[in-house]
Design a protein around this motif. Structure first.
Motif, PDB file in Angstrom:
ATOM      1  N   UNK A 107      35.822  41.512 -65.756  1.00  0.00           N
ATOM      2  CA  UNK A 107      34.853  42.033 -64.787  1.00  0.00           C
ATOM      3  C   UNK A 107      35.447  43.194 -63.993  1.00  0.00           C
ATOM      4  N   UNK A 108      36.737  43.059 -63.637  1.00  0.00           N
ATOM      5  CA  UNK A 108      37.421  44.125 -62.903  1.00  0.00           C
ATOM      6  C   UNK A 108      37.503  45.402 -63.743  1.00  0.00           C
ATOM      7  N   UNK A 109      37.802  45.254 -65.043  1.00  0.00           N
ATOM      8  CA  UNK A 109      37.851  46.423 -65.935  1.00  0.00           C
ATOM      9  C   UNK A 109      36.455  47.036 -66.060  1.00  0.00           C
ATOM     10  N   UNK A 110      35.432  46.188 -66.174  1.00  0.00           N
ATOM     11  CA  UNK A 110      34.049  46.675 -66.286  1.00  0.00           C
ATOM     12  C   UNK A 110      33.690  47.569 -65.106  1.00  0.00           C
ATOM     13  N   UNK A 111      34.074  47.155 -63.892  1.00  0.00           N
ATOM     14  CA  UNK A 111      33.750  47.966 -62.708  1.00  0.00           C
ATOM     15  C   UNK A 111      34.408  49.338 -62.779  1.00  0.00           C
ATOM     16  N   UNK A 112      35.584  49.412 -63.435  1.00  0.00           N
ATOM     17  CA  UNK A 112      36.257  50.710 -63.586  1.00  0.00           C
ATOM     18  C   UNK A 112      35.582  51.564 -64.661  1.00  0.00           C
ATOM     19  N   UNK A 113      35.229  50.952 -65.800  1.00  0.00           N
ATOM     20  CA  UNK A 113      34.648  51.755 -66.887  1.00  0.00           C
ATOM     21  C   UNK A 113      33.236  52.219 -66.548  1.00  0.00           C
ATOM     22  N   UNK A 114      32.581  51.557 -65.603  1.00  0.00           N
ATOM     23  CA  UNK A 114      31.243  52.006 -65.187  1.00  0.00           C
ATOM     24  C   UNK A 114      31.283  53.408 -64.600  1.00  0.00           C
ATOM     25  N   UNK A 115      32.463  53.823 -64.127  1.00  0.00           N
ATOM     26  CA  UNK A 115      32.609  55.167 -63.542  1.00  0.00           C
ATOM     27  C   UNK A 115      32.999  56.220 -64.578  1.00  0.00           C
ATOM     28  N   UNK A 116      33.202  55.793 -65.828  1.00  0.00           N
ATOM     29  CA  UNK A 116      33.587  56.759 -66.872  1.00  0.00           C
ATOM     30  C   UNK A 116      32.433  57.727 -67.121  1.00  0.00           C
ATOM     31  N   UNK A 117      32.777  59.004 -67.318  1.00  0.00           N
ATOM     32  CA  UNK A 117      31.747  60.028 -67.543  1.00  0.00           C
ATOM     33  C   UNK A 117      31.601  60.329 -69.025  1.00  0.00           C
ATOM     34  N   UNK A 118      31.639  59.292 -69.831  1.00  0.00           N
ATOM     35  CA  UNK A 118      31.531  59.450 -71.275  1.00  0.00           C
ATOM     36  C   UNK A 118      30.991  58.143 -71.848  1.00  0.00           C
ATOM     37  N   UNK A 119      30.598  58.118 -73.124  1.00  0.00           N
ATOM     38  CA  UNK A 119      30.100  56.873 -73.713  1.00  0.00           C
ATOM     39  C   UNK A 119      31.166  55.775 -73.682  1.00  0.00           C
ATOM     40  N   UNK A 120      30.729  54.562 -73.393  1.00  0.00           N
ATOM     41  CA  UNK A 120      31.612  53.393 -73.407  1.00  0.00           C
ATOM     42  C   UNK A 120      31.141  52.443 -74.513  1.00  0.00           C
TER      43      UNK A 120
END
Length: 300
Positions: A107-120
């Motif tokens: 969940x902690x990693x998810x909160x970080x990748x939500x800010x990625x400016x590219x496809x996840x």
């Protein structure tokens, strides 16, 4: 006018909590061992680039330390910063999780990748270990509600299951651009770095939970001669008890670590290797920022 082949080049960050199989995934994509692996979490400490060039497409994979909760020691803070920094300026993020569980760290990693400016792309690993295969589809449906992922791909990195589909997806997101590396280069890391990582892997694999994270490896000598590569590696530990464990009874453990490391090095470097290991106690190195800097661990 002659036709100029259009080339593609892009960066792909592989992120996730510790021990979900990020390094295994990178190794199988490259078809060669580059990142060290073990069943012990947080084996990867550095950001490692793995380069795969196929024709006009160059994919540059960034294998990162596992993002984890808690930064009690300097080395943990550096590992988390290294992993988080990999999310910046990449073209695709592969967010790797275990098929059979979702944890607080996921969940902690998810909160970080939500800010990625590219496809996840959510990569659901270890599907071969699911007890009930019919649970996979409901599981994927549930995961899809957590974020608007570009794709969700179930795989088994260890078994090479569905990696071809994952690679095709990754390729579809790689932009046009000049390729940064020669087509035969598979990493940006030096031979000395790779040699140190191999020794560290053999220690973690042989000793499991007996020796915690307070182990580092420093290459003191790397001399390439026609007959052999002469490598001397210094193993740093924090306590005398750890030194005794690594040496083992009558030196059996250190001999086995050296033998297995030498075989992997010879496979990697395609050359005979003469390997010399010794151990030194340096108390508190894993929480000493100056000591960490001298070993190559730098805060950004």
């Amino acid at each position: 006018m002659s036709d100029v082949e259009v080339t593609h080049c892009g960066y792909i960050a592989i992120v996730g909590r510790p021990n979900v199989g990020k390094s295994t995934l990178l190794n199988h994509i490259l078809g060669q061992k580059l990142s060290i692996t073990s069943r012990k979490p947080q084996t990867t400490r550095d950001q490692i680039l793995g380069v795969k060039t196929e024709g006009h497409v160059q994919a540059i994979y960034v294998d990162t330390p596992g993002l984890h909760i808690g930064e009690a020691k300097a080395i943990n803070r550096i590992m988390n910063k290294t992993a988080a920094a990999a999310l910046k300026d990449v073209d695709v993020v592969l967010f790797v999780i275990d098929a059979d569980r979702w944890t607080e760290e996921d969940e902690s990693v998810l909160q970080k990748v939500k800010h990625a400016r590219c496809p996840v792309i959510l990569v659901v690993n270890k599907v071969d270990q699911l007890d009930q295969k019919e649970s996979l589809l409901p599981r994927l449906a549930n995961l899809s509600e957590r974020m608007n992922f570009a794709q969700i791909v179930p795989i088994s990195a260890l078994r090479n299951n569905n990696l071809d589909r994952l690679e095709r997806l990754v390729e579809s997101y790689i932009p046009e651009g000049t390729q940064f590396y020669p087509e035969d280069q598979i990493t940006n890391r030096s031979s000395r770095f790779l040699a140190a990582e191999i020794v560290r892997e053999k220690i973690t694999r042989q000793l499991g939970q007996e020796v915690p994270y307070e182990v580092a490896v420093q290459i003191e000598e790397f001399v390439f001669e026609e007959s052999a590569i002469h490598i001397s590696a210094l193993i740093l530990v924090e306590r005398n008890g750890q030194k005794r464990i690594i040496i083992g009874e009558r030196g059996d453990k250190i001999k086995l670590i050296g033998k297995e490391a030498r075989i992997d090095m010879e496979n990697l470097f395609q050359h005979k290797v003469m390997l010399n290991l010794w151990i030194k106690v340096r108390s508190g190195w894993s929480d000493d920022e100056r000591a960490l800097a001298s070993l190559g661990y730098q805060e950004e």
